[in-house]
Design a protein around this motif. Structure first.
Motif, short mmCIF file in Angstrom:
data_model
loop_
_atom_site.label_atom_id
_atom_site.label_comp_id
_atom_site.label_asym_id
_atom_site.label_seq_id
_atom_site.Cartn_x
_atom_site.Cartn_y
_atom_site.Cartn_z
N GLY A 20 33.19 -39.14 2.50
CA GLY A 20 34.58 -39.23 2.06
C GLY A 20 35.17 -40.60 2.32
O GLY A 20 35.91 -41.15 1.49
N ALA B 245 29.60 -35.64 6.20
CA ALA B 245 30.55 -35.23 5.17
C ALA B 245 31.79 -36.11 5.21
O ALA B 245 32.33 -36.51 4.18
CB ALA B 245 30.91 -33.75 5.33
N VAL B 246 32.25 -36.43 6.44
CA VAL B 246 33.41 -37.33 6.58
C VAL B 246 33.03 -38.73 6.12
O VAL B 246 33.78 -39.39 5.38
CB VAL B 246 33.90 -37.37 8.05
CG1 VAL B 246 34.93 -38.47 8.24
CG2 VAL B 246 34.50 -36.02 8.44
N ALA B 247 31.84 -39.20 6.53
CA ALA B 247 31.41 -40.55 6.16
C ALA B 247 31.38 -40.72 4.64
O ALA B 247 31.83 -41.73 4.09
CB ALA B 247 30.04 -40.86 6.75
#
Lengths: 156, 173
Positions: free
Chosen positions: A96, A92-94
């Motif tokens: 973003g 999910a961070v990647a």
């Protein structure tokens, strides 16, 4: 990349700031991973072909070892619920991080508003229509360059 | 052996159209690995992208992970070489020519014309990873927060990745 710039220009003084900008422009423009291209150019400048090869090897060796190690761990433990949960968080961070990079690059396009249509077109073609990149690129790149020449870079 | 040949051919060709670097070829890697050859699922692809973002060094390392997942060590090496060698050879040959045409108008024009395509491809990459990874409201919230923090904050991406891992482990994603 900003880290690479400060190491190459400020600390090691391999290139002047202007040389770096020129070479980096080439590396961004040419196909292939930018930093891989850059290491080939810098290696080549100092030691020719052998310098380019060694520089490439130096750049990739450690990350490849880490990747294979993590890949092996993923293959072995990737199905564990806890690992899946951690990876979901990181993914999910990647996502973003990649979107933010795209938006940052898109800010440059405000100077050339007509070109935004090509961003939308290629996004649509590859992400929604699932078309292969090569024909899409061959169709859009000449058009985009023509519009850039006609409207923004002083006549075709 | 079949996979190794496929990796060499697909990634070798991709290397020469990877304008704008590894970030722009994620959609094509996804098409090759998930849709065409069924080497992995959508979710696995997103996880491998996630792992590649956490590894220090060039983000081209995603092809190494795809190669490893598909065909083991030989696959990892084949993928890395196929993705790096053709473009490296090309730039090695063209480097001196490029320095000669410095500052000319058509060089500037080509450079400008490539930018929107690179932007579109990076945004497509973000979209594809989001589609594969974000299956819950919490995941979308993390993705959105990451975008805002990167654009308006100064936190190192590695911290964000660490925080994402903790949120994931806590069952919030």
């Amino acid at each position: 990349m900003s880290w690479a710039r400060s190491a190459i220009v400020d600390e090691l003084r391999w290139l002047s700031s202007e040389e770096f900008t020129t070479l980096f422009g080439l590396c961004q423009f040419m196909p292939g991973p930018n930093i891989v291209n850059l290491s080939v150019c810098i290696g080549n400048r100092f030691q020719g072909a052998s310098g380019a090869a060694i520089s490439l090897l130096g750049l990739l060796f450690a990350p490849v070892v880490i990747a294979v190690t993590l890949g092996a761990l993923y293959g072995r433990f990737g199905d564990l619920p806890a690992i899946q949960a951690v990876l979901r968080g990181i993914a999910a961070v990647a996502a973003g991080l990649i979107i933010a990079m795209g938006l940052r690059m898109a800010a440059d396009l405000l100077k050339w508003p007509l070109l935004i249509i090509f961003s939308v077109a290629i996004l649509w073609a590859v992400a929604f229509l699932h078309w292969p990149l090569l024909p899409v690129m061959l169709a859009l790149a000449p058009l985009s360059i023509w519009v850039a020449a006609r409207f923004y870079c002083g006549g075709a | 052996m079949k996979e190794i040949t496929e990796i060499l051919l697909e990634f070798g060709a991709l290397s020469l159209v990877a304008f704008g670097g590894a970030g722009t070829v994620l959609p094509e890697l996804h098409r090759i690995a998930v849709e065409t050859h069924h080497w992995m699922s959508d979710a696995t692809f997103s996880y491998l992208v996630a792992i590649s973002q956490a590894i220090p060094g060039p983000n081209v390392i995603i092809v190494t992970l795809i190669g490893w997942h598909t065909a083991g060590l030989a696959g990892a090496l084949a993928a890395t070489v196929a993705m790096c060698a053709p473009s490296s050879l090309l730039i090695f040959i063209l480097m001196h020519f490029w320095e000669k045409i410095r500052g000319t108008r058509w060089r500037l024009t080509i450079q400008t014309g490539i930018v929107p395509l690179a932007v579109g491809l990076v945004l497509a990459s973000g979209f594809i990873v989001t589609r594969g990874a974000d299956k819950s409201l919490g995941a979308f919230a993390i993705t959105a927060a990451t975008v805002l923090i990167v654009l308006y904050g100064k936190l190192n991406p590695l911290w964000l990745i660490g925080i994402g891992a903790i949120f994931g482990l806590a069952g919030l994603v």
